[in-house]
Every structure is written in C-alpha cells, then in structure tokens.
Design a protein around this motif. Structure first.
Motif, PDB file in Angstrom:
ATOM      1  N   SER A 665      -6.113 -13.794 -13.537  1.00 19.81           N
ATOM      2  CA  SER A 665      -5.725 -14.892 -12.653  1.00 19.81           C
ATOM      3  C   SER A 665      -6.340 -16.205 -13.099  1.00 19.81           C
ATOM      4  N   ARG A 666      -5.678 -17.255 -12.671  1.00 14.49           N
ATOM      5  CA  ARG A 666      -6.150 -18.617 -12.938  1.00 14.49           C
ATOM      6  C   ARG A 666      -5.698 -19.451 -11.746  1.00 14.49           C
ATOM      7  N   ALA A 667      -6.618 -20.174 -11.153  1.00 14.91           N
ATOM      8  CA  ALA A 667      -6.348 -20.939  -9.934  1.00 14.91           C
ATOM      9  C   ALA A 667      -5.574 -20.051  -8.947  1.00 14.91           C
ATOM     10  N   GLN A 668      -4.398 -20.503  -8.490  1.00 15.51           N
ATOM     11  CA  GLN A 668      -3.685 -19.722  -7.469  1.00 15.51           C
ATOM     12  C   GLN A 668      -2.750 -18.672  -8.059  1.00 15.51           C
ATOM     13  N   ARG A 669      -2.695 -18.574  -9.383  1.00 16.58           N
ATOM     14  CA  ARG A 669      -1.678 -17.697  -9.974  1.00 16.58           C
ATOM     15  C   ARG A 669      -2.294 -16.448 -10.586  1.00 16.58           C
ATOM     16  N   SER A 670      -1.523 -15.376 -10.577  1.00 13.65           N
ATOM     17  CA  SER A 670      -2.029 -14.173 -11.243  1.00 13.65           C
ATOM     18  C   SER A 670      -0.887 -13.356 -11.832  1.00 13.65           C
ATOM     19  N   ILE A 671      -1.228 -12.593 -12.854  1.00 10.10           N
ATOM     20  CA  ILE A 671      -0.261 -11.661 -13.448  1.00 10.10           C
ATOM     21  C   ILE A 671      -0.965 -10.327 -13.651  1.00 10.10           C
ATOM     22  N   ARG A 672      -0.165  -9.304 -13.886  1.00 16.42           N
ATOM     23  CA  ARG A 672      -0.751  -7.983 -14.132  1.00 16.42           C
ATOM     24  C   ARG A 672      -0.449  -7.573 -15.567  1.00 16.42           C
ATOM     25  N   ALA A 673      -1.447  -7.045 -16.226  1.00 16.00           N
ATOM     26  CA  ALA A 673      -1.243  -6.644 -17.619  1.00 16.00           C
ATOM     27  C   ALA A 673      -1.988  -5.346 -17.887  1.00 16.00           C
ATOM     28  N   VAL A 700      17.473  -4.084 -19.329  1.00 19.02           N
ATOM     29  CA  VAL A 700      16.271  -4.100 -20.168  1.00 19.02           C
ATOM     30  C   VAL A 700      15.546  -2.756 -20.142  1.00 19.02           C
ATOM     31  N   ASP A 701      15.633  -2.058 -19.010  1.00 16.13           N
ATOM     32  CA  ASP A 701      14.894  -0.792 -18.922  1.00 16.13           C
ATOM     33  C   ASP A 701      15.353   0.203 -19.979  1.00 16.13           C
ATOM     34  N   LYS A 702      16.631   0.085 -20.382  1.00 13.94           N
ATOM     35  CA  LYS A 702      17.126   1.007 -21.411  1.00 13.94           C
ATOM     36  C   LYS A 702      16.807   0.485 -22.815  1.00 13.94           C
ATOM     37  N   LEU A 703      16.731  -0.839 -22.933  1.00 14.71           N
ATOM     38  CA  LEU A 703      16.542  -1.433 -24.256  1.00 14.71           C
ATOM     39  C   LEU A 703      15.079  -1.567 -24.636  1.00 14.71           C
ATOM     40  N   MET A 704      14.228  -1.631 -23.645  1.00 11.53           N
ATOM     41  CA  MET A 704      12.842  -1.995 -23.882  1.00 11.53           C
ATOM     42  C   MET A 704      11.965  -1.328 -22.856  1.00 11.53           C
ATOM     43  N   PRO A 705      11.315  -0.235 -23.221  1.00  7.92           N
ATOM     44  CA  PRO A 705      10.510   0.447 -22.204  1.00  7.92           C
ATOM     45  C   PRO A 705       9.410  -0.445 -21.639  1.00  7.92           C
ATOM     46  N   ASP A 706       8.948  -1.419 -22.427  1.00 11.55           N
ATOM     47  CA  ASP A 706       7.823  -2.224 -21.980  1.00 11.55           C
ATOM     48  C   ASP A 706       8.142  -3.725 -22.103  1.00 11.55           C
ATOM     49  N   PRO A 707       8.774  -4.315 -21.079  1.00 10.12           N
ATOM     50  CA  PRO A 707       9.173  -5.737 -21.189  1.00 10.12           C
ATOM     51  C   PRO A 707       8.010  -6.719 -21.114  1.00 10.12           C
ATOM     52  N   GLY A 708       6.818  -6.254 -20.736  1.00  9.74           N
ATOM     53  CA  GLY A 708       5.632  -7.117 -20.749  1.00  9.74           C
ATOM     54  C   GLY A 708       5.629  -8.163 -19.645  1.00  9.74           C
ATOM     55  N   VAL A 709       4.639  -9.052 -19.720  1.00 12.54           N
ATOM     56  CA  VAL A 709       4.528 -10.135 -18.728  1.00 12.54           C
ATOM     57  C   VAL A 709       4.504 -11.474 -19.443  1.00 12.54           C
ATOM     58  N   ASN A 710       4.861 -12.515 -18.722  1.00  9.59           N
ATOM     59  CA  ASN A 710       4.887 -13.857 -19.297  1.00  9.59           C
ATOM     60  C   ASN A 710       3.541 -14.537 -19.070  1.00  9.59           C
ATOM     61  N   VAL A 711       2.785 -14.692 -20.154  1.00 13.80           N
ATOM     62  CA  VAL A 711       1.454 -15.309 -20.035  1.00 13.80           C
ATOM     63  C   VAL A 711       1.553 -16.739 -19.519  1.00 13.80           C
ATOM     64  N   ASN A 712       2.702 -17.379 -19.733  1.00 16.34           N
ATOM     65  CA  ASN A 712       2.835 -18.776 -19.295  1.00 16.34           C
ATOM     66  C   ASN A 712       3.029 -18.915 -17.783  1.00 16.34           C
ATOM     67  N   GLU A 713       3.058 -17.773 -17.081  1.00 14.42           N
ATOM     68  CA  GLU A 713       2.955 -17.843 -15.619  1.00 14.42           C
ATOM     69  C   GLU A 713       1.577 -18.396 -15.255  1.00 14.42           C
ATOM     70  N   LEU A 714       0.595 -18.140 -16.128  1.00 13.07           N
ATOM     71  CA  LEU A 714      -0.777 -18.584 -15.862  1.00 13.07           C
ATOM     72  C   LEU A 714      -1.068 -19.943 -16.466  1.00 13.07           C
ATOM     73  N   THR A 715      -0.512 -20.165 -17.669  1.00 12.61           N
ATOM     74  CA  THR A 715      -0.872 -21.357 -18.439  1.00 12.61           C
ATOM     75  C   THR A 715      -0.385 -22.598 -17.690  1.00 12.61           C
ATOM     76  N   ASP A 716      -1.324 -23.440 -17.274  1.00 10.74           N
ATOM     77  CA  ASP A 716      -0.906 -24.624 -16.507  1.00 10.74           C
ATOM     78  C   ASP A 716      -1.212 -25.887 -17.302  1.00 10.74           C
ATOM     79  N   ASP A 717      -1.209 -27.023 -16.612  1.00 12.85           N
ATOM     80  CA  ASP A 717      -1.408 -28.298 -17.316  1.00 12.85           C
ATOM     81  C   ASP A 717      -2.824 -28.824 -17.174  1.00 12.85           C
ATOM     82  N   ALA A 718      -3.724 -27.991 -16.649  1.00 18.29           N
ATOM     83  CA  ALA A 718      -5.058 -28.523 -16.372  1.00 18.29           C
ATOM     84  C   ALA A 718      -5.743 -28.984 -17.652  1.00 18.29           C
ATOM     85  N   ASP A 719      -5.620 -28.216 -18.725  1.00 18.48           N
ATOM     86  CA  ASP A 719      -6.240 -28.590 -19.995  1.00 18.48           C
ATOM     87  C   ASP A 719      -5.157 -29.063 -20.942  1.00 18.48           C
ATOM     88  N   VAL A 720      -5.467 -30.129 -21.666  1.00 16.48           N
ATOM     89  CA  VAL A 720      -4.443 -30.713 -22.503  1.00 16.48           C
ATOM     90  C   VAL A 720      -5.116 -31.501 -23.616  1.00 16.48           C
TER      91      VAL A 720
END
Ligand SMILES: Nc1nc2c(c(=O)[nH]1)N[C@H]1C(S)=C(S)[C@@H](COP(=O)(O)OP(=O)(O)OC[C@H]3O[C@@H](n4cnc5c(=O)[nH]c(N)nc54)[C@H](O)[C@@H]3O)O[C@H]1N2
Ligand SMILES: Nc1nc2c(c(=O)[nH]1)N[C@H]1C(S)=C(S)[C@@H](COP(=O)(O)OP(=O)(O)OC[C@H]3O[C@@H](n4cnc5c(=O)[nH]c(N)nc54)[C@H](O)[C@@H]3O)O[C@H]1N2
Ligand code: SF4
Ligand SMILES: [Mo]
Length: 739
Positions: A665-673, A700-720
């Motif tokens: 998690s980062r600030a108000q956002r979180s993902i599961r990995a 996708v479930d048939k094409l890709m057993p593991d579609p993963g998570v989008n890390v950019n759900e976390l990546t924000d604009d705080a650092d630049v």
C-alpha cells in the motif's frame, strides 16, 4: 521462401530471416549475416508468428455499438471517427484533442514517420507520449549539455575495459537508449579481454550476476553515489588535461558545490560500504576506456535529471566522454538534429515553450508530461481535453495514477485507438483501428539508430502485399489527418501527403547551411516521387543526412544503397564527435547548469533516508514487453510472473512465506500481490513489474492463468523529477502487510 526482415519489438532491432510457407510466416530466425546483431535474437522475436496468430490479435476495425465494441468495416470506422471528432474540434478548437503516442509507435517505422505531419494537422498543444514515464530526463540533459536531445552518449561496449551499469538490466531488456543486440555476448567478450563490469542496482538482476562489482544501492540515492565519485575525480584533476577540457563551460564553478559529498556520507545515504565506492573511483582512475550508463533506475527516480547530469559529469571527469572505449555519440544515417550542417549560431535547447493548462507544467521536448493528462481531461474550462487519439500505447496500465487515468479516459467524449490488440485502454475506446501485422511492413529503425553501438542501418521490405481488409499505417494516419483538417475522411489523402512532403522539403532547404539548398523543389520532388509514398521521407532523410548524396548525383547514401545492402549497412565503429556535434549557444558543453546547482544544494541538505520503510522498484523480464506480449502462451513461464520480490531477511522478519498473497500500500491505495521470497534483492526493497493487471481482457482466464496486478494503481505523482516532471516509478516508499 526466405525473406530478410527486422524484429524491432525492442530497441535491440535484431536482424532476422522470415521462413515463409504458403504466404504464412512459419519461423523467424536470426540473420547470421547482419553485422550488428550477429545472429542474436531473443524468444520474443521468435514468437512473432504466434503473436500474429493470437486469437486477440486485431485484424479488423472495431467500433462501439450499443456500448459494446464490435467488428466494423474501415469505411464505418473512419466515418464514425469523423462523426465524433469533427463536432468537438469545430466547437472547442484543436486543444480539445489530445494525441498520445506509446512505445509501440517508436517501433513502427511507417507510423512513426507520419507523426510529425499528424501533429501539424492536429495543431494541439496537448501532445503526450510515454517519454515522461521513461527517458525524457536523459534526453533533456543531452539537450542542455550538448544542444540536441538526440545527442545521447552510448557505451562503446565493444572497446571498453570497464562498464558501470546503473539502474538498468540489459540482459533482460536488451538495452535501452543503447542499441546493442546480443548484449550477453558483448559483455562476455568484454570479460574475456580482461575488462570489468560494475552494476549499481538494488536487485541482484541477471546483469548484476555477471558483475565483478555489484553495488546493491538503496533506491533513489544514485545522485549521492555519483556526486561522491565526481568529488574524488575533481580532486584527481586528470580532466584538466583532457581533450574536452577547452569545451567545458564554467566547470570550475561547480567544484565547491561538491564539498558536502564525501565518500563517508555517500556510504551512509546509499547504504553501501565506503570501500565499494572507493573501489569504483579507483577502477575509473585505472582505465581511460570506461563507460557509465544508466537507464530506468536512473531516469525514473526522484532526481532523475540530476542523476543523468552527474553520470555525464563523471564520464567527463574520468576522461571517458566522446572517446574510444568510453561513451560515444553515434552518427546515424538519416538526418538527426546533430548531423545537419552546423549553423553559424546554434539555438541551443530549452523547455517550457508552452505550459499545461491546469498545473502549468512546462512543455518538454514538444510534449506535456503525462502526469497532467488526467487533470487536463477532468478540469472544465477552455482548452479542456475532450477527445484523444491513442497510438500504440496502453496508458491505462503504463501511466502512473492508474485509477485517475482510467476515470479520465472513461469520461472522454471520444477515444480513438490504433493498436494490434484491443488492450486495456482500447476497451474504453469508441473506435479501435488495427495496424497491419508487424512483418507485413517495411522497417527502418530511425529512432534507435541514434543509439546504436556502431554507425549502422538496415532497411527491410515487406514480404507480402497487404491483404484485403488491411490498411497501412500511412493511410490510417493520413485519413485521421484529413478529419483533423476539417476534410471528409475519404478526402484525397495522396494530395495531403504530397502537400505535407513539399512543406518538409521547403523546411529542409531553408535550414541554415542546408545541404540541399541549391537543389530546386521541382528536382527534389521529381527524385522522391520515383519511390513508393511510404519510402519518400526516408529517402529524403538519408540523402540529406551526413552520408547522403544530397541529390547531387555524387557518391553518397540513399535508400537505394540500403536496398542494395539488405543484410544491413555497417559504417564502422563510433568516432569522436565533439566539437562537431555541439549545438549549444556557447558551442561548448554546457556542463554548468542552474538546475543541477539547485538540485545539488537540495541533495546535500537532505536527511539520510530512514530504515524500516520499504522502497518499491520495477523490473523487466525477457519474455514481457511492457504491458503486452506476455499474453502469448510461449512467453508465459515461471521466470516471467507478476510477483512481488521480497528479501529473505524481510520475509522472515514479517513472517511472509513464498507464494503468500500480501498487501502493498501507499497512501490511500493498495494492491495485492504474490510474494516471491528471494536472495536477489536488497533488504528494505521490494520489486513488482509494470504492465500487468489484465483481468479485464475478454477470456483472460483461459489465455493467462496469472494476469497479475497493475503496479501503477499505487504509483502516484507525489515524487517527480522536478526539471522534467517525469514520474518517479522507482524507489518510492510503500507499506507491506500480511493479509
Ligand atoms: N510502474 C512503471 N510504469 C511504467 C514503466 C515502469 O518501468 N514502471 N515503464 C514505462 C516505460 S519505459 C514505457 S516505454 C511505458 C510503455 O507503455 P506504453 O507506451 O503504453 O506501451 P506498451 O505497454 O508497450 O504498449 C504498447 C501497445 O502498442 C501496441 N503495439 C505494438 N506494436 C504496434 C504497432 O506496430 N502498431 C500499433 N498501432 N500498435 C502496436 C501493443 O499491442 C500495445 O498495446 O510504460 C511506462 N510505465
Ligand atoms: N524484455 C523486455 N525488454 C524491454 C522492455 C520490456 O518490457 N521487456 N521494455 C523496453 C523499454 S520500454 C525500456 S524503457 C527498457 C528499460 O530497460 P532497463 O532500464 O534496462 O530495464 P529495467 O528492468 O526497468 O531495469 C531497471 C533496473 O533499475 C533498478 N533500479 C530501480 N530503482 C533504482 C535506483 O534507484 N537506483 C538504481 N541504481 N537502480 C534502480 C531495478 O532494480 C532494475 O533492475 O527496456 C526495453 N526492453
Ligand atoms: S532482443 Fe528480442 S525482441 Fe528485441 S529486437 Fe531482438 S529479437 Fe526482437
Ligand atoms: Mo520505455
């Protein structure tokens, strides 16, 4: 049948041979006669037939009907685009349209050479690319120091004795801003001639595993490491005797700024043993054939521009810039700004020719930073973005601030995508147009030959005509241009193309000291119009380039020469180019930079980073290509999973076991990995690749057993990066929790 082609899926630009049966490509193998890639190809290139046969590969236009994307004819697709775009442009003007260009566009020759005409037709200041989540700091520093954003120094890998790779993993990525196909072989050759490899990376990557010296640095602190090295080299003083010394503008003014950057302090900040830094300095002093190179871990961290500037400074101080075996500037065949005849007075480079509407971010390299895309779509008022043309990009996954980007894209009045898949961004589109299959096109890697380790070029032609139902990228863009110019989509596009080429010819003739100033427009036109329309612009650039015949009838390179050398034309090893290459106002290397002085002062005052926080970094894997390609069955493997790498030490402290699902998690956002416990990462650092999170793809479930998570759900604009507004993708802090 065999046909010579080029892979061009990544920046290595590997030469290949297509094996064709019944008009189908059955195999793609390396071209053993190519002087640059010398028989190298990776598994992605070999998978191209699989790519083109994939069930989701797009072969016809799609338009949204009753909320659902469904197949359409080209006529329906173009007229739908006209119907939705024309009223928006008529009512709100050109800035209501954004143009977004992704990574795939740089790898598509036919598309890329129509970008400039498209932008001219669009007349919008809202032009975005993936550059500001990628390489812009590197190019901006080149612009400031050498006067051209295309003057990017590349390691002369085949002749150096020491290479120091910072924040890059070319063994997986095959190199970036550094076209060096077969990097493994090249690194092995370096070692076998007694050379050394240093890698600065918090991960023990495959590249780091080859290193003689691995400095597992704390992310985001490379500027400290390089500043400490620079301080030592300033003191050593050898640079005063170097060939470049007369060209280093105001370098003496920089020296006192380095006082705070002692090795002892750098060791604390970077979390590295002082001896490791001392050793790096000693290695650099020992040889005059050393190259420092950095990529994503350098160009997408918090002080990217400063870090790039420091890399160049260290290369200069160690006597390694623009010298054999050091970092050198390629001299590509097709005109680049640094290969046009030198004007009497160069204009130099600047940023901020215009600003974004909402946050007033300065333009960089003709574009606005992608971090402001969502607010430019969301914020009402004149100049609001209402429509977007998105080409060969997947900003929904690749941009930071994914939740905001997704919401913004959903709110657009019109979204037109050009892609070879309906990717996550395309799923939100009104119309998706398909580019033709990769290998049914001609290719010239115009962009990447600027960064090639030899002066080299290869032009390959399509192995077949386009089939009914396929349209080339040239036609697609010209029809979009027609619409943007207020014409009907089925206007005379040959006339639009011709007018735009004539405009370009006139511009080229008007350049200061133009090589073709004396050739009449009619003669130029007569020569170029002997060729297929899609070949004309390249022929112009080659003939008007530094090795070209300048349309004089004299010896010199033209497209014809490349066609006569279908295995690639090698013009030899890189040669020193300073001062000829410089395009700064002073005609010197503008090493003294205000921005760097301010950033150095800020850096010196910064607190030592706290232990106990996790810092997240990315990673690339050979079998992925950013947000795509890992959908192919042959590229899904255990080495290419969207897992969160965590060190054994941290895992044991937090009681995390391998394979456990954890929350990041980062600030108000979180993902599961899924956790992958490993020795290959520095404690306190975790790593997650980008370009995953494909749950929304159909089936996708048939094409890709593991579609993963989008890390950019976390990546924000705080650092630049403050100079360029490039987002920080590496080294920001996150929290790790067990569920
Ligand atoms: N967190 C994080 N985010 C990142 C990065 C990171 O390291 N970490 N990396 C950043 C970097 S360096 C980049 S370059 C971006 C990449 O992000 P984007 O620029 O969005 O590009 P890709 O994800 O490579 O997606 C390319 C799209 O182009 C399509 N395509 C491929 N070839 C063609 C073609 O010939 N014609 C057309 N029309 N389409 C084609 C593919 O199907 C795919 O949908 O992501 C950035 N985002
Ligand atoms: N197979 C494959 N090849 C690719 C791509 C792909 O997706 N897959 N993408 C292409 C694109 S668009 C690009 S831009 C290039 C990128 O090419 P590279 O930059 O070579 O690839 P990355 O894996 O992103 O490497 C970045 C490295 O920086 C390290 N790092 C992160 N933060 C820091 C830091 O603060 N300091 C230091 N010193 N290191 C740090 C990471 O641990 C990682 O090992 O690859 C290109 N080639
Ligand atoms: S390294 Fe692989 S993907 Fe990149 S150009 Fe070569 S074959 Fe293609
Ligand atoms: Mo990139």
């Amino acid at each position: 049948m065999k046909h010579l082609s080029t892979c061009s899926l990544c920046e290595a630009c590997c030469a290949c041979v297509l094996h064709i049966e019944d008009e189908q490509i059955v195999k793609v193998l390396p071209d053993t006669n190519d002087p640059l890639s010398q028989s190298f190809m990776c598994q992605k290139g070999r998978a191209i037939p699989e790519l083109e046969a994939h069930p989701l590969h797009l072969n016809q236009p799609m338009i949204r009907r009753d909320g659902v994307l469904s197949p359409a004819t080209w006529e329906e697709a173009f007229s739908r685009i006209e119907d939705i775009l024309a009223p928006i442009l008529a009512e709100h003007g050109p800035d209501a349209l954004a143009i977004y260009l992704g990574n795939g566009a740089a790898h598509n020759f036919e598309l890329s050479q129509y970008i400039e005409p498209l932008l001219t037709a669009a007349g919008t200041k809202n032009f975005f690319t993936s550059g500001t989540v990628d390489q812009v700091p590197r190019q901006v520093v080149s612009g400031l120091l050498y006067g051209s954003i295309e003057s990017v120094p590349v390691p002369d890998i085949d002749r150096c004795d020491l290479i120091c790779i910072i924040g890059a993993n070319p063994v997986e990525s095959n190199g970036s801003l550094w076209t060096t196909p077969g990097i493994l072989r090249r690194l092995a050759q370096l070692k076998s001639r007694g050379g050394k490899i240093a890698v600065v990376d918090p991960q023990h990557s495959r590249t780091a595993k080859l290193a003689d010296f691995h400095l597992a640095i704390r992310p985001g602190t490379d500027a400290w490491l390089l500043a400490a090295v620079a301080r030592e080299l300033f003191e050593f003083g050898e640079w005063r005797e170097s060939r470049l010394a007369p060209y280093l503008n105001h370098i003496d003014k920089l020296i006192p700024l380095f006082d705070p950057f002692t090795i002892a302090r750098a060791s604390e900040v970077c979390g590295l043993p002082a001896e490791a830094i001392v050793n790096l300095v000693e290695q650099l002093k020992l040889t005059s054939r050393a190259a420092i190179y950095g990529r994503m871990g350098v160009t997408t961290q918090r002080r990217s521009s400063l870090t790039v500037w420091l890399m160049d400074l260290v290369n200069i101080l160690a006597g390694n810039l623009d010298t054999e075996g050091g970092v050198m500037f390629p001299k590509p065949l097709a005109s680049q700004t640094n290969t046009y005849p030198k004007p009497e007075y160069s204009e130099g480079f600047s940023i901020g020719k215009w600003h974004s509407r909402v946050s007033h971010y300065p333009e960089v390299m003709g574009e606005l930073p992608v971090r402001c895309l969502h607010e430019e779509i969301h914020t009402d008022g004149p100049g609001k973005i209402r429509a977007m043309i998105c080409m060969a990009a997947n900003p929904r996954l690749s941009n930071t601030n994914a939740p905001k980007i997704t919401a913004a894209l959903e709110s657009l009045e019109a979204l037109i995508c050009l892609d070879i898949f309906v990717n996550e961004t395309g799923q939100l589109a009104d119309v998706v147009l398909p580019s033709p299959p990769k290998l049914a096109r001609c290719n010239y890697d115009r962009y990447f030959y600027q960064f090639t380790v030899r002066n080299y070029a290869r032009y390959t032609q399509s192995f077949r005509e386009l089939k009914a139902g396929e349209r080339d990228d040239r036609e697609i863009i010209l029809r979009l241009m027609a619409i943007l110019m207020g014409l009907p989509w089925d206007a005379d596009i040959e006339k639009i193309d011709e007018d735009s080429l004539l405009q370009k010819l006139e511009q080229e003739r008007q350049r200061p000291n133009s090589r073709i100033a004396e050739v009449s427009l009619e003669d130029l036109k007569a020569e170029l119009f002997k060729l297929e329309p899609k070949e004309r612009r390249l022929d112009l650039d080659l003939r008007n380039g530094p090795y070209g015949d300048a349309f004089t009838g004299n010896e010199g390179i033209s497209l014809e020469s490349l066609k006569e050398n279908p295995n690639g034309l090698d013009l030899g090893a890189l040669q020193p180019r300073i001062p000829e290459l410089l395009r700064t106002r002073s005609d010197k290397i503008e090493i003294y930079q205000e921005f760097a002085v301010n950033e150095l002062r800020g850096l010196a005052d910064e607190e030592t980073p706290e232990e106990g926080e996790f810092r997240l970094v990315g990673r690339r894997k050979l079998a992925s290509n950013n947000s795509w390609m890992h959908i192919l069955p042959s590229l899904q493997n255990d080495r290419n999973r969207c897992e969160l790498l965590i060190s054994c030490e941290d895992a044991s402290k937090l009681n995390i076991s391998d394979g456990e699902t954890i929350e990041v998690s980062r600030a108000q956002r979180s993902i599961r990995a899924t956790a992958k416990v490993t020795e290959d990462i520095r404690p306190g650092v975790v790593s997650l690749p980008h370009g995953w999170g494909h749950n929304s793809l159909p089936g996708v479930d048939k094409l890709m057993p593991d579609p993963g998570v989008n890390v950019n759900e976390l990546t924000d604009d705080a650092d630049v990066d403050v100079l360029t507004n490039t987002n920080c993708l590496n080294g920001y802090t996150v929290k790790i929790n067990r569920l």
